[in-house]
Design a protein around this motif. Structure first.
Motif, PDB file in Angstrom:
ATOM      1  N   ARG A  63       0.845  -1.184   0.000  1.00  0.00           N
ATOM      2  CA  ARG A  63       0.000   0.000   0.000  1.00  0.00           C
ATOM      3  C   ARG A  63       0.886   1.240   0.000  1.00  0.00           C
ATOM      4  N   ILE A  64       0.720   2.088  -1.020  1.00  0.00           N
ATOM      5  CA  ILE A  64       1.440   3.361  -1.109  1.00  0.00           C
ATOM      6  C   ILE A  64       0.362   4.443  -1.151  1.00  0.00           C
ATOM      7  N   GLU A  65       0.195   5.161  -0.057  1.00  0.00           N
ATOM      8  CA  GLU A  65      -0.938   6.060   0.106  1.00  0.00           C
ATOM      9  C   GLU A  65      -0.491   7.445   0.578  1.00  0.00           C
ATOM     10  N   LYS A  66      -1.121   8.479   0.045  1.00  0.00           N
ATOM     11  CA  LYS A  66      -0.967   9.852   0.492  1.00  0.00           C
ATOM     12  C   LYS A  66       0.500  10.295   0.492  1.00  0.00           C
ATOM     13  N   THR A  67       1.156  10.058  -0.640  1.00  0.00           N
ATOM     14  CA  THR A  67       2.544  10.464  -0.813  1.00  0.00           C
ATOM     15  C   THR A  67       2.635  11.464  -1.963  1.00  0.00           C
ATOM     16  N   MET A  68       3.863  11.843  -2.300  1.00  0.00           N
ATOM     17  CA  MET A  68       4.108  12.770  -3.397  1.00  0.00           C
ATOM     18  C   MET A  68       4.567  12.049  -4.662  1.00  0.00           C
ATOM     19  N   VAL A  69       4.339  10.764  -4.745  1.00  0.00           N
ATOM     20  CA  VAL A  69       4.743   9.985  -5.923  1.00  0.00           C
ATOM     21  C   VAL A  69       3.935  10.459  -7.130  1.00  0.00           C
ATOM     22  N   ARG A  70       4.621  10.764  -8.238  1.00  0.00           N
ATOM     23  CA  ARG A  70       3.974  11.323  -9.422  1.00  0.00           C
ATOM     24  C   ARG A  70       3.920  10.361 -10.599  1.00  0.00           C
ATOM     25  N   ARG A  71       4.734   9.326 -10.585  1.00  0.00           N
ATOM     26  CA  ARG A  71       4.725   8.393 -11.711  1.00  0.00           C
ATOM     27  C   ARG A  71       5.115   7.005 -11.246  1.00  0.00           C
ATOM     28  N   ILE A  72       4.669   6.013 -12.030  1.00  0.00           N
ATOM     29  CA  ILE A  72       5.044   4.616 -11.770  1.00  0.00           C
ATOM     30  C   ILE A  72       5.977   4.193 -12.893  1.00  0.00           C
ATOM     31  N   PRO A  73       7.244   3.964 -12.597  1.00  0.00           N
ATOM     32  CA  PRO A  73       8.208   3.674 -13.663  1.00  0.00           C
ATOM     33  C   PRO A  73       8.032   2.266 -14.226  1.00  0.00           C
ATOM     34  N   THR A  74       8.819   1.978 -15.252  1.00  0.00           N
ATOM     35  CA  THR A  74       8.799   0.667 -15.898  1.00  0.00           C
ATOM     36  C   THR A  74       9.308  -0.413 -14.947  1.00  0.00           C
ATOM     37  N   GLU A  75       8.590  -1.548 -14.910  1.00  0.00           N
ATOM     38  CA  GLU A  75       8.959  -2.720 -14.109  1.00  0.00           C
ATOM     39  C   GLU A  75       9.223  -2.319 -12.648  1.00  0.00           C
ATOM     40  N   ALA A  76       8.356  -1.476 -12.112  1.00  0.00           N
ATOM     41  CA  ALA A  76       8.549  -1.008 -10.739  1.00  0.00           C
ATOM     42  C   ALA A  76       8.377  -2.113  -9.709  1.00  0.00           C
ATOM     43  N   PHE A  77       7.669  -3.195 -10.040  1.00  0.00           N
ATOM     44  CA  PHE A  77       7.395  -4.269  -9.072  1.00  0.00           C
ATOM     45  C   PHE A  77       7.830  -5.625  -9.642  1.00  0.00           C
ATOM     46  N   TYR A  78       8.837  -5.599 -10.494  1.00  0.00           N
ATOM     47  CA  TYR A  78       9.245  -6.804 -11.207  1.00  0.00           C
ATOM     48  C   TYR A  78       9.603  -7.953 -10.261  1.00  0.00           C
ATOM     49  N   ILE A  88      -2.210   1.845  -4.722  1.00  0.00           N
ATOM     50  CA  ILE A  88      -1.451   3.094  -4.867  1.00  0.00           C
ATOM     51  C   ILE A  88      -2.512   4.196  -4.953  1.00  0.00           C
ATOM     52  N   THR A  89      -3.012   4.589  -3.800  1.00  0.00           N
ATOM     53  CA  THR A  89      -4.198   5.442  -3.744  1.00  0.00           C
ATOM     54  C   THR A  89      -3.887   6.805  -3.158  1.00  0.00           C
ATOM     55  N   TYR A  90      -4.600   7.805  -3.659  1.00  0.00           N
ATOM     56  CA  TYR A  90      -4.550   9.175  -3.154  1.00  0.00           C
ATOM     57  C   TYR A  90      -3.116   9.710  -3.081  1.00  0.00           C
ATOM     58  N   ASN A  91      -2.470   9.582  -4.224  1.00  0.00           N
ATOM     59  CA  ASN A  91      -1.155  10.169  -4.394  1.00  0.00           C
ATOM     60  C   ASN A  91      -1.265  11.276  -5.446  1.00  0.00           C
ATOM     61  N   SER A  92      -0.189  11.552  -6.115  1.00  0.00           N
ATOM     62  CA  SER A  92      -0.187  12.566  -7.174  1.00  0.00           C
ATOM     63  C   SER A  92       0.212  11.952  -8.506  1.00  0.00           C
ATOM     64  N   ILE A  93      -0.105  10.705  -8.692  1.00  0.00           N
ATOM     65  CA  ILE A  93       0.329   9.979  -9.893  1.00  0.00           C
ATOM     66  C   ILE A  93      -0.460  10.470 -11.100  1.00  0.00           C
ATOM     67  N   SER A  94       0.261  10.856 -12.141  1.00  0.00           N
ATOM     68  CA  SER A  94      -0.342  11.288 -13.399  1.00  0.00           C
ATOM     69  C   SER A  94       0.166  10.488 -14.591  1.00  0.00           C
ATOM     70  N   SER A  95       1.241   9.706 -14.391  1.00  0.00           N
ATOM     71  CA  SER A  95       1.839   8.950 -15.489  1.00  0.00           C
ATOM     72  C   SER A  95       2.060   7.505 -15.055  1.00  0.00           C
ATOM     73  N   VAL A  96       1.576   6.595 -15.896  1.00  0.00           N
ATOM     74  CA  VAL A  96       1.751   5.158 -15.657  1.00  0.00           C
ATOM     75  C   VAL A  96       2.315   4.551 -16.926  1.00  0.00           C
ATOM     76  N   ASP A  97       3.461   3.885 -16.823  1.00  0.00           N
ATOM     77  CA  ASP A  97       4.093   3.272 -17.980  1.00  0.00           C
ATOM     78  C   ASP A  97       3.375   1.984 -18.363  1.00  0.00           C
ATOM     79  N   SER A  98       3.429   1.650 -19.654  1.00  0.00           N
ATOM     80  CA  SER A  98       2.747   0.443 -20.123  1.00  0.00           C
ATOM     81  C   SER A  98       3.358  -0.832 -19.554  1.00  0.00           C
ATOM     82  N   ALA A  99       4.611  -0.766 -19.085  1.00  0.00           N
ATOM     83  CA  ALA A  99       5.268  -1.934 -18.492  1.00  0.00           C
ATOM     84  C   ALA A  99       5.451  -1.775 -16.987  1.00  0.00           C
TER      85      ALA A  99
END
Length: 638
Positions: A63-78, A88-99
């Motif tokens: 659970r990643i909640e209420k942080t300043m994370v703005r993007r989820i990079p490629t293979e972030a949970f490989y 990954i709720t209630y953050n500032s994420i605006s960009s999600v990579d296809s991988a």
């Protein structure tokens, strides 16, 4: 000593492999009495700006909640191969990579609500085959592409509420019952929970199935909020889905020319279907195995109407089966099926070869059904109806028959077979030269604005005899078109024609005499567009003619009125003169008498005709009356 060293190295490696928790996260191990357990990691530090990369590998829930994370990079949970729940709720994420979610094979739940995602990589769902829950509510998603639909088949909880969605793909609801044609199940475990509320919906035909679903009950798809409302168009703004009525939205219906067709082997087959609906449906043909058929022609003569023709040339046994005509528009789908059966059989008869020094070639005539016979090096065709002849080397000329129905034809064949080889060749040449005379009963059927079907009867020609169809606009031989076929087909489709024109079509057989080919003329139909233009011109011409005739009539009336007025002037002048004459009378003073009370002071006397035209300028009512003698001048009163 060496063994102790090995043990020390092993313990060091074991201590390094022991999972540790990221500095900005909290790790909880849920152990059990049997020694097994699960690990959950919660990262809610407001200062965190990146996805942690040192999460323990045995983490089941992250659970990643209420942080300043703005993007989820490629293979972030490989490396989190056991991860089942990812929030990954209630953050500032605006960009999600296809991988971003690569290698999450066992992930069951993905929640990304409360972020600012406007474009979600739907193709990334294929990396999560076990995903059942997808929560994307409270984002800024504006579009769900058609390509995303195959990845949503296994989703049982989909929340797209509180986004910027105005519409959906027209076949979005087709992945779930009852719109996909699957039977409706009452099993609660097979329910699909769908959240689409709080979106600015534009209520048109594209979301008509969603509107229809909101009015249904007991369906496998359950809406989180039944009281969704339209935001546009203006006439439906604020209207609930349950009360909305969409205009110009009609599901397609399909009609076919036949449901079952039986045709001879090698013949040509034309299948037709028509569809109606709004918006105008698209049509396509498919075989029973699902493969599409390409040799089709279709046209839409008007809004909401479309027809399609599929042609099969020289059909074989493999062409038999079911052909489905499918129609589709934003309101739904429909289809109709035509079953094609291929009838006929092939047969060949070969006489045994007998050695001989000098034997001429003989022929044997064998009866066969009226079917298509494939070419073979040992079979030659003759002009005998419903027969095939086989060449062989025999001891002497010999003819055998197998059916009494061919007596007349067999006698002719026997007389030809008695001649020598040269005479036989001459006879064959003569037959070829008269081949065109065996094609008759030419007629045109199923004319449209750009196609027509030519039918003929091949009397005496073999089924595989080549024919050339030549057609062109009437008296325009410089733009001829040709179609190659065989005599057994009996019909052919003429396409690429122009609407409302006269055409000439001729059948040319190989070896036929010039100028003796059968021909026929026909007209194509006038298309709806041309007819509409002609009708428009007719209406305009009619209005113009009416205006011109009105002007002509007005001019004639004026001319007649002036003419009649000229003739009546003299008569009117005479009447005017008669009515305007003033009858004058003269008044003279009576001679004065001694009577003290005279009864009459003036005496009247009639004037003659010449005095009537005098103007009484001197007389007036106010003139002073004086006594005059008889010799005095008379005063006139008008």
């Amino acid at each position: 000593m060496r063994r102790l060293l090995y043990v020390h190295v092993f313990l060091c490696c074991l201590s390094m492999a022991h999972p540790f928790c990221p500095s900005q996260c909290t790790c909880v191990f849920h152990g059990r009495t049997d020694g097994a357990g699960t690990r959950s990691v919660v990262c809610n530090d407001p200062d965190m700006s990146d996805i942690p990369v040192n999460v323990p590998v045995d983490t089941i829930k992250l659970r990643i909640e209420k942080t300043m994370v703005r993007r989820i990079p490629t293979e972030a949970f490989y490396y989190l191969v056991d991860l089942r729940y990812l929030w990954i709720t209630y953050n500032s994420i605006s960009s999600v990579d296809s991988a971003s979610f690569y290698n999450l094979k066992v992930l069951h739940e993905l929640r990304l609500d409360g972020n600012t995602i406007s474009i979600f990589p739907w193709e990334s769902l294929k990396e999560m085959p076990s995903l059942k829950t997808l929560d994307l509510h409270n984002n800024k998603i504006t579009h769900v592409p058609t390509e995303a639909l195959p990845y949503l088949l296994n989703i049982t909880y989909l929340d797209l509420s509180s986004n910027k969605l105005a519409t959906l793909p027209s076949d979005f609801m087709d992945i779930w019952p009852p719109f996909n044609g699957a039977p409706i199940s009452t099993n609660a475990s097979q329910k699909v929970l769908l959240g689409l509320q709080d979106n600015p919906w534009f209520c048109d035909c594209k979301i008509s199935k969603l509107i229809e679903l909101s009015k249904m009950s007991g369906t496998p798809v359950v809406l989180m909020d039944l009281y969704m409302a339209c935001s546009a168009p203006e006439n439906l703004a604020g209207v609930l889905f349950q009360r909305a009525e969409i205009d110009n939205c009609v599901k397609p219906s399909v009609m076919t020319s036949a449901t079952k067709i039986t045709s001879d082997l090698g013949s040509n087959v034309i299948l037709r279907c028509d569809t109606t609906g709004f918006p105008t449906p698209t049509l396509y043909w498919a075989k029973s195995d699902g493969s599409l058929v390409d040799n089709t022609v279709q046209e839409s003569p008007g809004d909401g109407i479309r027809w399609s023709i599929m042609s099969l040339h020289g059909i074989l046994f493999k062409d038999a089966g079911n052909y489905s005509c499918k129609a589709k528009n934003d309101a739904g789908n429909a289809e109709a099926t035509i079953s094609l059966l291929v009838a006929g059989a092939t047969s060949t008869a070969v006489l045994p070869l007998k050695p001989n020094k000098t034997e001429p070639t003989s022929q044997s005539t064998t009866f066969t059904p009226p079917t298509y016979t494939p070419n073979s090096p040992t079979v030659t065709s003759t002009v005998l109806p419903r027969t095939s002849t086989t060449s062989a080397v025999a001891k002497k000329p010999k003819t055998t028959t197998s059916n009494s129905l061919l007596k007349g034809s067999i006698k002719q064949a026997k007389s030809q077979q008695r001649a020598d080889g040269r005479k036989l060749a001459a006879d064959e040449t003569s037959k070829k030269s008269d081949a065109s005379k065996s094609v008759k009963d030419l007629k045109i059927v199923e004319e449209t604005s750009d196609t027509a079907v030519l039918l003929w009867t091949a009397d005496g020609l073999p089924d595989d005899a080549p024919l050339t169809i030549v057609y062109s606009p009437y008296d325009e031989d410089d733009i001829k078109r040709t179609v190659e076929t065989n005599a057994g087909s009996g019909k052919v489709l003429l396409d690429g024609l122009s609407s409302g024109m006269r055409y000439s079509v001729c059948l040319v057989a190989k070896g036929s005499a010039a100028g003796k080919d059968p021909c026929i003329d026909f007209y194509t139909l006038v298309s709806v567009e041309d007819g509409g233009q002609s009708q428009f011109f007719i209406i305009i011409s009619g209005i113009a003619c009416a205006l011109v005739l009105s002007l002509i009539a007005l001019l004639l009336y004026k001319i007649l009125a002036l003419y009649c007025k000229g003739h009546s002037t003299d008569l009117d002048q005479e009447e005017l003169e008669k009515d305007s004459y003033v009858k004058f009378e003269t008044i003279s003073m009576k001679q004065r008498t001694l009577n003290s009370r005279p009864t009459e002071l003036w005496a009247r006397r009639a004037t003659h005709e010449s005095e009537r035209m005098l103007l009484c300028s001197r007389s007036s009512i106010d003139s002073q009356m004086t006594y005059k003698s008889d010799s005095s001048r008379s005063e006139y009163l008008c």
